[in-house]
Design a protein around this motif. Structure first.
Motif, PDB file in Angstrom:
ATOM      1  N   ILE A 295      28.702  12.803 -15.527  1.00 22.23           N
ATOM      2  CA  ILE A 295      28.031  10.977 -14.449  1.00 22.23           C
ATOM      3  C   ILE A 295      29.331  10.598 -13.786  1.00 22.23           C
ATOM      4  O   ILE A 295      30.468  10.804 -13.759  1.00 22.23           O
ATOM      5  CB  ILE A 295      28.540   9.977 -15.787  1.00 22.23           C
ATOM      6  CG1 ILE A 295      27.977   9.982 -17.162  1.00 22.23           C
ATOM      7  CG2 ILE A 295      28.569   8.633 -15.066  1.00 22.23           C
ATOM      8  CD1 ILE A 295      27.881   8.666 -18.001  1.00 22.23           C
TER       9      ILE A 295
ATOM     10  N   PRO B  22      29.707   8.061 -11.000  1.00 28.76           N
ATOM     11  CA  PRO B  22      28.701   6.787 -10.057  1.00 28.76           C
ATOM     12  C   PRO B  22      29.547   6.165  -8.919  1.00 28.76           C
ATOM     13  O   PRO B  22      30.481   6.738  -8.356  1.00 28.76           O
ATOM     14  CB  PRO B  22      29.605   5.497 -11.154  1.00 28.76           C
ATOM     15  CG  PRO B  22      30.798   6.170 -12.173  1.00 28.76           C
ATOM     16  CD  PRO B  22      30.839   7.691 -11.932  1.00 28.76           C
ATOM     17  N   LYS B  23      29.177   5.574  -7.922  1.00 22.07           N
ATOM     18  CA  LYS B  23      28.956   4.933  -6.856  1.00 22.07           C
ATOM     19  C   LYS B  23      29.229   3.721  -7.304  1.00 22.07           C
ATOM     20  O   LYS B  23      28.133   2.754  -7.349  1.00 22.07           O
ATOM     21  CB  LYS B  23      28.174   5.836  -5.750  1.00 22.07           C
ATOM     22  CG  LYS B  23      28.408   7.641  -6.043  1.00 22.07           C
ATOM     23  CD  LYS B  23      28.582   7.723  -4.835  1.00 22.07           C
ATOM     24  CE  LYS B  23      28.791   8.885  -5.016  1.00 22.07           C
ATOM     25  NZ  LYS B  23      28.892  10.062  -5.688  1.00 22.07           N
ATOM     26  N   PHE B  24      30.650   3.113  -6.783  1.00 19.28           N
ATOM     27  CA  PHE B  24      30.465   1.535  -6.201  1.00 19.28           C
ATOM     28  C   PHE B  24      31.446   1.862  -5.678  1.00 19.28           C
ATOM     29  O   PHE B  24      32.623   2.282  -5.371  1.00 19.28           O
ATOM     30  CB  PHE B  24      30.576   1.111  -7.659  1.00 19.28           C
ATOM     31  CG  PHE B  24      32.343   1.186  -8.123  1.00 19.28           C
ATOM     32  CD1 PHE B  24      32.937   0.531  -8.076  1.00 19.28           C
ATOM     33  CD2 PHE B  24      31.487   2.538  -9.179  1.00 19.28           C
ATOM     34  CE1 PHE B  24      34.342   1.095  -8.641  1.00 19.28           C
ATOM     35  CE2 PHE B  24      32.605   3.226 -10.197  1.00 19.28           C
ATOM     36  CZ  PHE B  24      34.153   2.311  -9.434  1.00 19.28           C
ATOM     37  N   LYS B  25      31.475   0.542  -4.831  1.00 16.89           N
ATOM     38  CA  LYS B  25      32.481  -0.136  -3.718  1.00 16.89           C
ATOM     39  C   LYS B  25      33.920  -1.115  -4.034  1.00 16.89           C
ATOM     40  O   LYS B  25      33.104  -1.990  -5.341  1.00 16.89           O
ATOM     41  CB  LYS B  25      31.755  -1.269  -2.644  1.00 16.89           C
ATOM     42  CG  LYS B  25      32.643  -1.080  -0.949  1.00 16.89           C
ATOM     43  CD  LYS B  25      31.937  -2.439  -0.370  1.00 16.89           C
ATOM     44  CE  LYS B  25      32.166  -3.062   0.204  1.00 16.89           C
ATOM     45  NZ  LYS B  25      31.893  -3.925   1.135  1.00 16.89           N
ATOM     46  N   LEU B  26      34.823  -0.302  -4.286  1.00 15.43           N
ATOM     47  CA  LEU B  26      35.687  -1.332  -5.063  1.00 15.43           C
ATOM     48  C   LEU B  26      36.261  -2.561  -4.513  1.00 15.43           C
ATOM     49  O   LEU B  26      37.211  -2.044  -3.796  1.00 15.43           O
ATOM     50  CB  LEU B  26      37.206   0.221  -5.624  1.00 15.43           C
ATOM     51  CG  LEU B  26      38.606  -0.710  -6.552  1.00 15.43           C
ATOM     52  CD1 LEU B  26      37.650  -0.718  -8.078  1.00 15.43           C
ATOM     53  CD2 LEU B  26      39.642   0.277  -6.789  1.00 15.43           C
ATOM     54  N   GLU B  27      36.550  -3.003  -5.375  1.00 15.16           N
ATOM     55  CA  GLU B  27      37.020  -4.920  -4.751  1.00 15.16           C
ATOM     56  C   GLU B  27      38.382  -5.158  -5.581  1.00 15.16           C
ATOM     57  O   GLU B  27      37.474  -6.124  -6.697  1.00 15.16           O
ATOM     58  CB  GLU B  27      36.411  -5.282  -3.892  1.00 15.16           C
ATOM     59  CG  GLU B  27      35.425  -5.208  -2.986  1.00 15.16           C
ATOM     60  CD  GLU B  27      34.395  -5.467  -1.820  1.00 15.16           C
ATOM     61  OE1 GLU B  27      35.090  -7.427  -1.670  1.00 15.16           O
ATOM     62  OE2 GLU B  27      33.438  -5.422  -1.639  1.00 15.16           O
TER      63      GLU B  27
ATOM     64  N   THR C 276      44.013   3.413 -11.250  1.00 13.91           N
ATOM     65  CA  THR C 276      42.738   4.261 -12.075  1.00 13.91           C
ATOM     66  C   THR C 276      41.224   3.364 -12.439  1.00 13.91           C
ATOM     67  O   THR C 276      42.156   2.895 -12.858  1.00 13.91           O
ATOM     68  CB  THR C 276      43.077   5.098 -13.256  1.00 13.91           C
ATOM     69  OG1 THR C 276      43.499   4.288 -14.410  1.00 13.91           O
ATOM     70  CG2 THR C 276      44.809   6.103 -13.219  1.00 13.91           C
ATOM     71  N   ILE C 277      40.784   4.090 -13.057  1.00 11.84           N
ATOM     72  CA  ILE C 277      39.088   4.006 -13.469  1.00 11.84           C
ATOM     73  C   ILE C 277      39.186   4.406 -13.882  1.00 11.84           C
ATOM     74  O   ILE C 277      39.096   5.376 -14.491  1.00 11.84           O
ATOM     75  CB  ILE C 277      38.421   3.612 -11.627  1.00 11.84           C
ATOM     76  CG1 ILE C 277      38.463   3.511 -11.353  1.00 11.84           C
ATOM     77  CG2 ILE C 277      36.861   3.222 -12.734  1.00 11.84           C
ATOM     78  CD1 ILE C 277      37.202   3.868  -9.662  1.00 11.84           C
ATOM     79  N   GLU C 278      38.751   3.841 -15.445  1.00 12.16           N
ATOM     80  CA  GLU C 278      38.065   4.254 -16.867  1.00 12.16           C
ATOM     81  C   GLU C 278      36.349   3.723 -17.201  1.00 12.16           C
ATOM     82  O   GLU C 278      36.353   2.783 -16.951  1.00 12.16           O
ATOM     83  CB  GLU C 278      38.771   3.810 -17.954  1.00 12.16           C
ATOM     84  CG  GLU C 278      39.598   4.483 -18.501  1.00 12.16           C
ATOM     85  CD  GLU C 278      40.503   3.533 -19.617  1.00 12.16           C
ATOM     86  OE1 GLU C 278      40.292   3.374 -20.453  1.00 12.16           O
ATOM     87  OE2 GLU C 278      41.845   4.411 -19.395  1.00 12.16           O
ATOM     88  N   LEU C 279      35.347   4.917 -17.313  1.00  8.17           N
ATOM     89  CA  LEU C 279      34.240   4.402 -17.845  1.00  8.17           C
ATOM     90  C   LEU C 279      33.921   5.384 -18.477  1.00  8.17           C
ATOM     91  O   LEU C 279      33.763   6.594 -18.720  1.00  8.17           O
ATOM     92  CB  LEU C 279      33.206   5.003 -16.434  1.00  8.17           C
ATOM     93  CG  LEU C 279      31.664   5.059 -16.588  1.00  8.17           C
ATOM     94  CD1 LEU C 279      31.651   3.354 -16.635  1.00  8.17           C
ATOM     95  CD2 LEU C 279      31.036   5.845 -16.205  1.00  8.17           C
ATOM     96  N   THR C 280      33.379   4.113 -19.759  1.00 15.63           N
ATOM     97  CA  THR C 280      33.521   4.729 -21.063  1.00 15.63           C
ATOM     98  C   THR C 280      31.797   4.442 -21.622  1.00 15.63           C
ATOM     99  O   THR C 280      31.909   3.221 -21.683  1.00 15.63           O
ATOM    100  CB  THR C 280      34.691   4.356 -21.666  1.00 15.63           C
ATOM    101  OG1 THR C 280      36.107   4.054 -21.962  1.00 15.63           O
ATOM    102  CG2 THR C 280      34.188   4.366 -23.339  1.00 15.63           C
TER     103      THR C 280
END
Lengths: 148, 148
Positions: B119, B121-126, B135-139
Motif C-alpha cells: 500500500i 497512498p498518495k495524498f497532499k499533506l496539509e 510520521t504517518i500511520e496508515l492502519t
DNA sequence: AATTTAATGCAACATTATTGCAATAAATTC
DNA sequence: GAATTTATTGCAATAATGTTGCATTAAATT
C-alpha cells in the motif's frame, strides 16, 4: 447545531439522560475527546463507569467513532456519517457504516487528536487472503501548535 | 538475515546482552510484536521491566518503530530504514529518520498487526498552521484470516 | 399496577506501562 | 590493570486506563 435529543428522536435507539449528555458533548466538539476530557465536561457527580459503558454503547450503535491514541487512551468523536444518513438507510443495518477514511492529527506531546478534513488519500487496498476489511485509520503524528 | 550483533557493530550504540536478544527477536519477525509476545520469546528469567526499558531505548535510538493497537498495547517492529541506511547517514542525526509511510493491518479480534507492504497512498499533506509533522500511520482494521 | 428488562453506581479487579532504588555490569580514567 | 565513574538490571511499588460483578434504580412492556 443538531442536539442529541433530536438525533435520538430520529432513531429507534433508547435515549437516557446520561446518553443525551454524553452525545451532546461530542456533538459540540470538533475533535475526538478522551474519556477523561469528556468526564470533565459532564456534571461533577457523573459516574466514570457509566461514561465508559455509554461510550461503548454509542460505539456499538454507530453514533460515534473511537480511535486509540499514542498515550494508550481512547478518543471519541461523533460519527458524522451516522448523523447525516437518513432513517431508512440506518434502519437497514444494525451498526452504522464506518468505512470511509477520516484522517487525524495526533500530538505526540499532549496526546490530543485533531481532524484533518482535507486529506483524501488514494490507494489500492489489497489485503492478504481471507482478511476481512472493516475500517481505515490515517493518523499524522507530530506536535500541535500549542506543544511545539 | 542480519544479526543484531552486526547491526550494533555498525553503529556507535552500546550493545548489552539484553538489547541484542530483544533486537534479534524483532529482526527475525515479519510483523510488529507486543511486549507480551516478545517476552514469551525471550529466556524465562528475562525481566519484564528491563524489556520495557530496552524497547524504549531502541525506540529512542531509532532502531525500532512503535504502534499503538486497538487493544491499548504497543507493538514493536524493526525500523528497516535504520538498518538499510549507512553509517554516515545515521551519524548525522541523533534519531534515525522515521517519516515514510508503512501501512499495517490490525486485527480487531486478536489484536495482531501485519505489515501491508503493497500500500502506497498518495495524498497532499496539509497541516494546520504551526503543526509539526513527524510520521504517518496508515492502519487498516478488520479481521485476520485466523479470526474470521 | 405488576412485571420484565435495561441502566446506573459503587467496589473490586485487570492490563499495560512507568518510577524508585539498591545491586550489578560496563566503560573510562589514572 | 585497578580504581572510579557511568549506565544497566532486577525487584517492588505505583500509575493510568478500562472492565466486571452485583445490588439498586429507572424505564419499558404486559
Amino acid at each position: 447545531m443538531k442536539t442529541s435529543q433530536t438525533l435520538f428522536n430520529q432513531t429507534k435507539l433508547k435515549a437516557t439522560q446520561a446518553r443525551l449528555e454524553v452525545t451532546d458533548i461530542l456533538l459540540k466538539n470538533p475533535r475526538p475527546l478522551s474519556h477523561q476530557e469528556i468526564l470533565k465536561k459532564l456534571p461533577q457527580n457523573f459516574d466514570r463507569v457509566t461514561l465508559y459503558r455509554n461510550l461503548n454503547w454509542l460505539l456499538k450503535n454507530g453514533l460515534i467513532h473511537r480511535i486509540s491514541g499514542e498515550d494508550r487512551a481512547r478518543y471519541f468523536e461523533i460519527n458524522h456519517q451516522f448523523i447525516q444518513s437518513n432513517e431508512k438507510y440506518r434502519s437497514s443495518r444494525k451498526i452504522a457504516p464506518d468505512n470511509h477514511l477520516h484522517a487525524h492529527f495526533n500530538c505526540q506531546n499532549c496526546g490530543k487528536f485533531f481532524c484533518l478534513d482535507d486529506i483524501h488519500p488514494k490507494f489500492k487496498l489489497e489485503l492478504p487472503p481471507k482478511f476481512i476489511f472493516d475500517t481505515i485509520e490515517l493518523t499524522v503524528k507530530g506536535k500541535c501548535s500549542r506543544c511545539q
